[in-house]
Design a protein around this motif. Structure first.
Motif, short mmCIF file in Angstrom:
data_model
loop_
_atom_site.label_atom_id
_atom_site.label_comp_id
_atom_site.label_asym_id
_atom_site.label_seq_id
_atom_site.Cartn_x
_atom_site.Cartn_y
_atom_site.Cartn_z
N LEU A 187 53.51 49.75 37.02
CA LEU A 187 52.68 48.74 37.01
C LEU A 187 52.01 48.19 35.76
CD1 LEU A 187 50.21 50.73 39.76
CD2 LEU A 187 51.50 48.68 40.06
N ASP A 188 52.20 48.90 34.77
CA ASP A 188 52.00 47.85 33.50
C ASP A 188 53.27 47.37 32.83
OD1 ASP A 188 53.32 50.28 32.84
OD2 ASP A 188 51.77 50.77 31.45
N TRP A 189 54.29 47.01 33.61
CA TRP A 189 55.63 46.29 33.39
C TRP A 189 56.26 46.67 32.54
CZ3 TRP A 189 56.56 42.74 36.84
CH2 TRP A 189 55.53 42.17 37.59
N ASN A 190 56.51 48.31 32.55
CA ASN A 190 57.34 49.00 31.72
C ASN A 190 58.62 49.45 32.44
OD1 ASN A 190 56.00 48.81 29.12
ND2 ASN A 190 54.73 50.40 30.11
N SER A 191 59.99 49.10 31.94
CA SER A 191 61.20 49.15 32.97
C SER A 191 62.02 50.39 32.32
CB SER A 191 62.00 47.79 33.11
OG SER A 191 61.22 46.76 33.72
N ASP A 217 51.26 42.69 40.42
CA ASP A 217 50.02 42.41 39.53
C ASP A 217 48.99 42.59 40.37
OD1 ASP A 217 50.60 41.58 37.04
OD2 ASP A 217 51.04 39.39 37.40
N ASP A 218 48.79 42.23 41.75
CA ASP A 218 47.69 42.61 42.59
C ASP A 218 47.57 43.91 42.81
OD1 ASP A 218 46.99 39.99 42.77
OD2 ASP A 218 48.20 39.71 44.63
N CYS A 219 48.76 44.82 42.86
CA CYS A 219 48.63 46.38 43.07
C CYS A 219 48.10 46.98 42.00
CB CYS A 219 50.24 46.61 43.22
SG CYS A 219 50.84 46.27 44.79
N ALA A 220 48.59 46.53 40.84
CA ALA A 220 47.91 47.20 39.43
C ALA A 220 46.19 46.93 39.53
CB ALA A 220 48.22 46.50 38.09
N ASN A 221 45.93 45.81 39.83
CA ASN A 221 44.53 45.55 39.98
C ASN A 221 43.78 46.43 40.85
OD1 ASN A 221 44.58 43.74 37.90
ND2 ASN A 221 44.84 42.05 39.32
N LEU A 222 44.32 46.55 42.00
CA LEU A 222 43.82 47.26 42.99
C LEU A 222 43.90 48.88 42.91
CD1 LEU A 222 45.21 45.50 46.37
CD2 LEU A 222 42.68 45.59 45.79
N LEU A 223 44.91 49.38 42.39
CA LEU A 223 45.05 50.76 41.93
C LEU A 223 44.65 51.17 40.69
CD1 LEU A 223 48.60 51.11 43.73
CD2 LEU A 223 46.38 51.49 44.92
N HIS A 224 44.01 50.32 39.90
CA HIS A 224 43.54 50.81 38.66
C HIS A 224 42.69 51.90 38.68
CE1 HIS A 224 41.92 50.14 34.58
NE2 HIS A 224 43.15 49.52 34.24
N SER A 225 42.01 51.99 39.62
CA SER A 225 40.79 53.14 39.43
C SER A 225 41.59 54.53 40.06
CB SER A 225 39.60 53.12 40.41
OG SER A 225 40.11 52.64 41.63
N TRP A 226 42.80 54.34 40.56
CA TRP A 226 43.36 55.62 41.21
C TRP A 226 44.41 56.34 40.26
CZ3 TRP A 226 45.35 54.56 46.56
CH2 TRP A 226 44.36 53.99 47.55
N ILE A 227 44.86 55.24 39.13
CA ILE A 227 45.99 55.77 38.35
C ILE A 227 45.58 55.63 36.93
CG2 ILE A 227 48.38 54.92 37.74
CD1 ILE A 227 48.94 53.84 40.26
N ASP A 228 46.15 56.85 36.22
CA ASP A 228 46.11 56.94 34.47
C ASP A 228 47.44 56.22 34.23
OD1 ASP A 228 45.87 57.46 32.06
OD2 ASP A 228 45.93 59.65 32.21
#
Length: 270
Positions: free
Chosen positions: A97-101, A228-239
């Motif tokens: 989600l932070d754009w690392n491949s 990008d939207d997923c990263a914003n929505l799931l930010h509180s779920w994921i470390d």
């Protein structure tokens, strides 16, 4: 399309004490569906440690942050042995989600009997293109023993979620969410009442073009914005700083199993 929720056993194989495969960028994983006979009169623990002669799906994977290295390595593992059923191959990009491949190539071969995997040389036999790599390029000792990593058998269930249409009704450009749940088979006799050891939420979209990067512009723009939207929505779920993956959890299950050669930061992403 796999049936959602169908449980299966998963085991990883490597060289005890030095984890020779993983430390060189390879992962060897076996899986098979759980059958009714696995539970009759024996229970989950007995089933998970059974060495009975049954066929397994073997997957050999090479993974790297270098797409070209991974693509080239696919040539070393692209054929199954003559008596093995070829179950196909896959080249994929794993995007966080932070754009690392990370890029991986995997080849699946049917393993008739799990007991046929006892030495590094047996890997070269079942994935026959690996023979020259193992013996000549790497100079590995093909007589080294391999075994189940950490003695661990995982019970896995995958649940397919909702689909996302990225091209206004085009049946090809469809992405899907899924949740993968892993349990320690030996210690979980009733999975419906057990707490999972690790849970992974993933999203997949398959390239349908003839070329690897043959995507439509509309699909590319929409998927980028969606991620990008997923990263914003799931930010509180994921470390986002966590490096824990399903494979890393298996290798860390018994901290002494790879005691003489610790994994590198690259290995933690395998």
């Amino acid at each position: 399309k796999k049936k959602t929720g169908t449980p299966r056993y998963i085991r990883f194989y490597d060289v005890p004490n030095d984890c020779h495969l993983r430390s060189h960028g390879y992962v060897l994983r076996l899986s098979r569906k759980i059958k009714d006979d696995d539970h009759k009169g024996r229970g989950m623990k007995a089933a998970s440690t059974s060495s009975s002669s049954v066929a397994w799906e073997g997957k050999l994977k090479s993974r790297s942050g270098d797409r070209y290295y991974t693509t080239y390595r696919s040539r070393d593992m692209n054929s199954c042995c003559e008596e093995c059923k070829d179950l196909g191959e896959k080249l994929e990009e794993d995007l966080s989600l932070d754009w690392n491949s990370l890029y991986s190539y995997s080849k699946k071969c049917k393993i008739k009997d799990e007991t046929n995997l006892q030495k590094l040389g047996d890997v070269a036999h079942h994935w026959k293109d690996m023979k020259d790599l193992i013996e000549n390029e790497m100079g590995w000792n093909t007589n080294k023993d391999i075994d189940i990593v950490g003695g661990l058998t995982v019970t896995e269930s995958v649940y397919n979620g909702f689909e996302v249409d990225f091209d206004d009704g085009d049946k090809d450009d469809i992405g899907m969410f899924s949740v993968t749940i892993w349990y320690d088979s030996e210690h979980d006799s009733s999975l419906s009442l057990s707490k999972p050891n690790i849970v992974e939420l993933s999203f997949r979209i398959k390239s349908t073009g003839e070329k690897l990067e043959d995507w439509k512009r509309n699909t590319i723009m929409k998927t980028h914005a969606f991620w990008d939207d997923c990263a914003n929505l799931l930010h509180s779920w994921i470390d986002f700083s966590s490096q824990t993956t399903k494979t890393a959890w298996v290798y860390e299950y018994d901290s002494e199993w790879c005691s003489t050669e610790k994994s590198t930061s690259l290995d933690d992403n395998l």
